[in-house]
Design an enzyme around this catalytic site. Structure first.
Site, PDB file in Angstrom:
ATOM      1  N   LYS A 147      16.536  20.892 -11.476  1.00 28.68           N
ATOM      2  CA  LYS A 147      15.794  19.668 -11.760  1.00 28.68           C
ATOM      3  C   LYS A 147      16.617  18.616 -12.497  1.00 28.68           C
ATOM      4  O   LYS A 147      17.413  18.920 -13.369  1.00 28.68           O
ATOM      5  CB  LYS A 147      14.546  19.975 -12.608  1.00 28.68           C
ATOM      6  CG  LYS A 147      13.454  20.718 -11.871  1.00 28.68           C
ATOM      7  CD  LYS A 147      12.910  19.975 -10.658  1.00 28.68           C
ATOM      8  CE  LYS A 147      12.028  18.807 -11.027  1.00 28.68           C
ATOM      9  NZ  LYS A 147      10.772  19.225 -11.643  1.00 28.68           N
TER      10      LYS A 147
ATOM     11  N   TYR B  61     -10.217 -14.069 -45.381  1.00 31.52           N
ATOM     12  CA  TYR B  61      -9.527 -12.790 -45.419  1.00 31.52           C
ATOM     13  C   TYR B  61     -10.520 -11.652 -45.635  1.00 31.52           C
ATOM     14  O   TYR B  61     -11.462 -11.762 -46.422  1.00 31.52           O
ATOM     15  CB  TYR B  61      -8.468 -12.770 -46.536  1.00 31.52           C
ATOM     16  CG  TYR B  61      -7.746 -11.435 -46.621  1.00 31.52           C
ATOM     17  CD1 TYR B  61      -6.680 -11.154 -45.777  1.00 31.52           C
ATOM     18  CD2 TYR B  61      -8.173 -10.436 -47.502  1.00 31.52           C
ATOM     19  CE1 TYR B  61      -6.048  -9.920 -45.826  1.00 31.52           C
ATOM     20  CE2 TYR B  61      -7.539  -9.204 -47.555  1.00 31.52           C
ATOM     21  CZ  TYR B  61      -6.476  -8.956 -46.710  1.00 31.52           C
ATOM     22  OH  TYR B  61      -5.856  -7.738 -46.755  1.00 31.52           O
TER      23      TYR B  61
ATOM     24  N   HIS C 263       0.834  -1.217   0.000  1.00 28.64           N
ATOM     25  CA  HIS C 263       0.000   0.000   0.000  1.00 28.64           C
ATOM     26  C   HIS C 263       0.867   1.266   0.000  1.00 28.64           C
ATOM     27  O   HIS C 263       0.442   2.289   0.518  1.00 28.64           O
ATOM     28  CB  HIS C 263      -0.942   0.051   1.205  1.00 28.64           C
ATOM     29  CG  HIS C 263      -1.644  -1.242   1.470  1.00 28.64           C
ATOM     30  ND1 HIS C 263      -2.868  -1.543   0.921  1.00 28.64           N
ATOM     31  CD2 HIS C 263      -1.274  -2.314   2.192  1.00 28.64           C
ATOM     32  CE1 HIS C 263      -3.233  -2.757   1.321  1.00 28.64           C
ATOM     33  NE2 HIS C 263      -2.280  -3.257   2.084  1.00 28.64           N
TER      34      HIS C 263
ATOM     35  N   GLN D   5      -5.610  -5.651 -43.176  1.00 25.24           N
ATOM     36  CA  GLN D   5      -4.426  -4.859 -43.513  1.00 25.24           C
ATOM     37  C   GLN D   5      -4.085  -3.891 -42.381  1.00 25.24           C
ATOM     38  O   GLN D   5      -2.929  -3.487 -42.229  1.00 25.24           O
ATOM     39  CB  GLN D   5      -4.701  -4.091 -44.812  1.00 25.24           C
ATOM     40  CG  GLN D   5      -3.572  -3.231 -45.281  1.00 25.24           C
ATOM     41  CD  GLN D   5      -3.768  -2.784 -46.716  1.00 25.24           C
ATOM     42  OE1 GLN D   5      -3.685  -3.563 -47.642  1.00 25.24           O
ATOM     43  NE2 GLN D   5      -4.062  -1.502 -46.909  1.00 25.24           N
TER      44      GLN D   5
ATOM     45  N   LYS E 199      -1.146  -4.103 -39.336  1.00 26.75           N
ATOM     46  CA  LYS E 199       0.303  -3.848 -39.377  1.00 26.75           C
ATOM     47  C   LYS E 199       0.759  -2.655 -38.558  1.00 26.75           C
ATOM     48  O   LYS E 199       1.740  -2.751 -37.809  1.00 26.75           O
ATOM     49  CB  LYS E 199       0.766  -3.728 -40.822  1.00 26.75           C
ATOM     50  CG  LYS E 199       0.761  -5.082 -41.498  1.00 26.75           C
ATOM     51  CD  LYS E 199       0.966  -5.025 -42.964  1.00 26.75           C
ATOM     52  CE  LYS E 199       0.398  -6.286 -43.577  1.00 26.75           C
ATOM     53  NZ  LYS E 199      -1.079  -6.432 -43.396  1.00 26.75           N
TER      54      LYS E 199
HETATM   55  N1  ARG Z   1      -1.787  -5.628 -48.134  1.00 33.49           N
HETATM   56  C1  ARG Z   1      -2.703  -6.690 -47.873  1.00 33.49           C
HETATM   57  C2  ARG Z   1      -2.786  -6.920 -46.358  1.00 33.49           C
HETATM   58  O1  ARG Z   1      -1.882  -6.608 -45.713  1.00 33.49           O
HETATM   59  C3  ARG Z   1      -2.263  -7.949 -48.528  1.00 33.49           C
HETATM   60  C4  ARG Z   1      -3.372  -8.919 -48.788  1.00 33.49           C
HETATM   61  C5  ARG Z   1      -4.268  -8.357 -49.804  1.00 33.49           C
HETATM   62  N2  ARG Z   1      -5.245  -9.300 -50.208  1.00 33.49           N
HETATM   63  C6  ARG Z   1      -6.330  -8.932 -50.883  1.00 33.49           C
HETATM   64  N3  ARG Z   1      -7.142  -9.834 -51.228  1.00 33.49           N
HETATM   65  N4  ARG Z   1      -6.543  -7.680 -51.214  1.00 33.49           N
HETATM   66  O2  ARG Z   1      -3.766  -7.395 -45.844  1.00 33.49           O
END
Ligand code: ARG
Length: 461
Positions: free
Chosen positions: A281, A315, A153, A320, A323
């Site tokens: 500081k 997919y 605490h 996308q 990333k």
């Molecule tokens: N740049 C896309 C991604 O990162 C690659 C896959 C694209 N596939 C598609 N069917 N458009 O997801």
């Protein structure tokens, strides 16, 4: 690449919305590695002529050399890293380039690239984590007898040695390494061959490609799963989030240790900043930024979880968007780890200040209660008596160490001469001599355990 079906080029804003090459280009080496293995396999299985595969492999090496050298011209119109590389390949070698994409889709291609990329990144994060653990173990080894108050605490609780505190963080980071390694092992399977989602009619050899790319776990068994899940991305970022949580707590502790109130440690100048108005500081910005960056990595994790939760198989272009949060989490975690290890190595410890703070006899109240247990008293009664004693000390405005034996006995009738020796923090830590306890002997054994780890030696090179 897909213009055949269309009469009009994409709307300019749609192209801007859809491009990912501005950030997915960092996977170019992994994309080229995957394509090279794929091309070789296509020739081995007789799907394309050997001469074309040779041209593709050489062409991909040339493309890689251009990217390495910084002369490659990336085009947002070509959407992503995959299409940029394939387009340049065909530009360089002509017709054979058009055969590379046989039996594959960008869907299984990107899933493969990400796994290859993440395998390498996870290994790099582990390397950085090891360096931080090594810095903590080294510092811990110098402070197996340095006593300071431990907290619950944020109230002084019991004395501990500083090495014990540091090794607590080494343990946390060890589990982080375990989680990263485990996530890395689980993602080590080849999606390529899944095609767009159902596989391919061409007689490809997935096992050979898996071996060539070093996928120790073999093949993704289900093509629909292979192209549609990003759990491996989420798992890694989740492991990074936990790691950042640990670093954030270490940072929080360190900020306190550096405060004027504690003044127990000083960080190297190189890891602190000054104030533009207050000349005196010296601020622990690295620690504060680490706390802040933890929030950012959690944000990346929540983005990824939210991104995936409503996607139907297989997919979807939403994916996308996996990333940027992934790369951000990795970049952030790696930067924080890289700066943290040398910062820990720069720490100067003010042993006397720590010891002074741990010398209030109230911190040894539990020691007296446990002494009474050793005399046969039930712990609850012992706790009550010592509680009364602490209350009396508080009312009298003096420390427990100032009590004579007679005064002690007013609250604790069982007390003997021996009890007067309990108020030393050295005695308190030394007495906690069980596995996992803070006794210097135990902490020295823990330091020896860590120093025997192979990665400790690597850090010394
Ligand atoms: N740049 C896309 C991604 O990162 C690659 C896959 C694209 N596939 C598609 N069917 N458009 O997801």
């Amino acid at each position: 690449m897909w213009g055949g079906r269309f009469d009009a080029p994409p709307n300019e804003l749609v192209a801007r919305l859809g491009e990912s090459v501005s950030y997915d280009r960092r996977m170019y080496a992994h994309d080229i590695r995957g394509s090279t293995a794929h091309a070789r396999m296509l020739a081995r299985t007789g799907i394309i002529p050997q001469a074309d595969a040779d041209a593709i492999v050489d062409g991909l090496a040339a493309v890689k050399a251009e990217i390495d050298a910084g002369t490659f011209v990336w085009s947002a119109a070509l959407e992503d890293v995959h299409m940029n590389i394939e387009s340049r390949l065909t530009g360089l070698i002509g017709a054979p380039g058009g055969r590379l994409h046989s039996g594959r889709s960008r869907n299984d291609q990107v899933a493969t690239d990400m796994r290859l990329y993440l395998r390498d990144e996870a290994a790099e994060v582990v390397r950085l984590l090891r360096a931080l653990q090594a810095a903590l173990v080294t510092l811990a080894g110098q402070h197996t007898d340095t006593i300071l108050p431990g907290f619950t605490h944020l109230q002084h609780a019991q004395p501990v040695v500083f090495g014990h505190v540091l090794l607590a963080y080494v343990e946390m980071l060890e589990r982080d390494v375990g989680r990263l390694t485990d996530a890395s092992r689980r993602m080590d399977v080849l999606p390529l061959g899944a095609g767009a989602m159902a596989g391919t009619t061409l007689p490809i050899d997935r096992e050979w490609v898996a071996g060539e790319l070093g996928f120790t776990g073999g093949l993704c068994r289900n093509s629909m799963d292979a192209v549609s899940d990003r759990d491996f991305v989420i798992e890694l970022v989740s492991a990074l989030s936990l790691m950042m949580m640990h670093l954030s707590r270490l940072s929080e502790d360190t900020v306190f240790w550096c405060s004027q109130e504690a003044n127990w440690v000083e960080l190297g100048d190189a890891f602190c900043t000054g104030s533009s108005i207050m000349p005196q500081k010296k601020n622990p910005d690295v620690c504060e930024l680490t706390r802040g960056k933890a929030a950012r990595v959690y944000g990346d994790l929540v983005t990824l979880l939210s991104l995936m939760k409503n996607l139907p198989l297989c997919y979807n272009r939403d994916m996308q968007e996996d990333k940027e949060p992934l790369f951000d989490a990795l970049d952030t975690a790696k930067l924080v780890l890289a700066v943290y290890a040398p910062m820990v190595a720069s720490i100067v410890v003010r042993k006397e200040r720590m010891h002074g703070a741990a010398s209030d006899a109230a911190l040894m109240a539990t020691d007296l209660a446990e002494w009474l247990v050793r005399q046969g008293l039930p712990f609850r009664q012992a706790h009550h008596r010592v509680g009364a004693l602490v209350g009396a000390a508080h009312r009298a405005g003096k420390g427990l160490e100032a009590f004579t034996l007679a005064e002690l006995r007013e609250c604790v009738p069982e007390a003997t001469e021996e009890c007067l020796g309990l108020w030393k923090p050295e005695a308190s830590v030394a007495a906690r001599d069980i596995v996992g306890g803070t006794a210097p002997a135990q902490v020295r054994a823990q330091v020896a355990f860590w120093k025997a780890q192979p990665w400790m030696a690597e850090g010394k090179e």
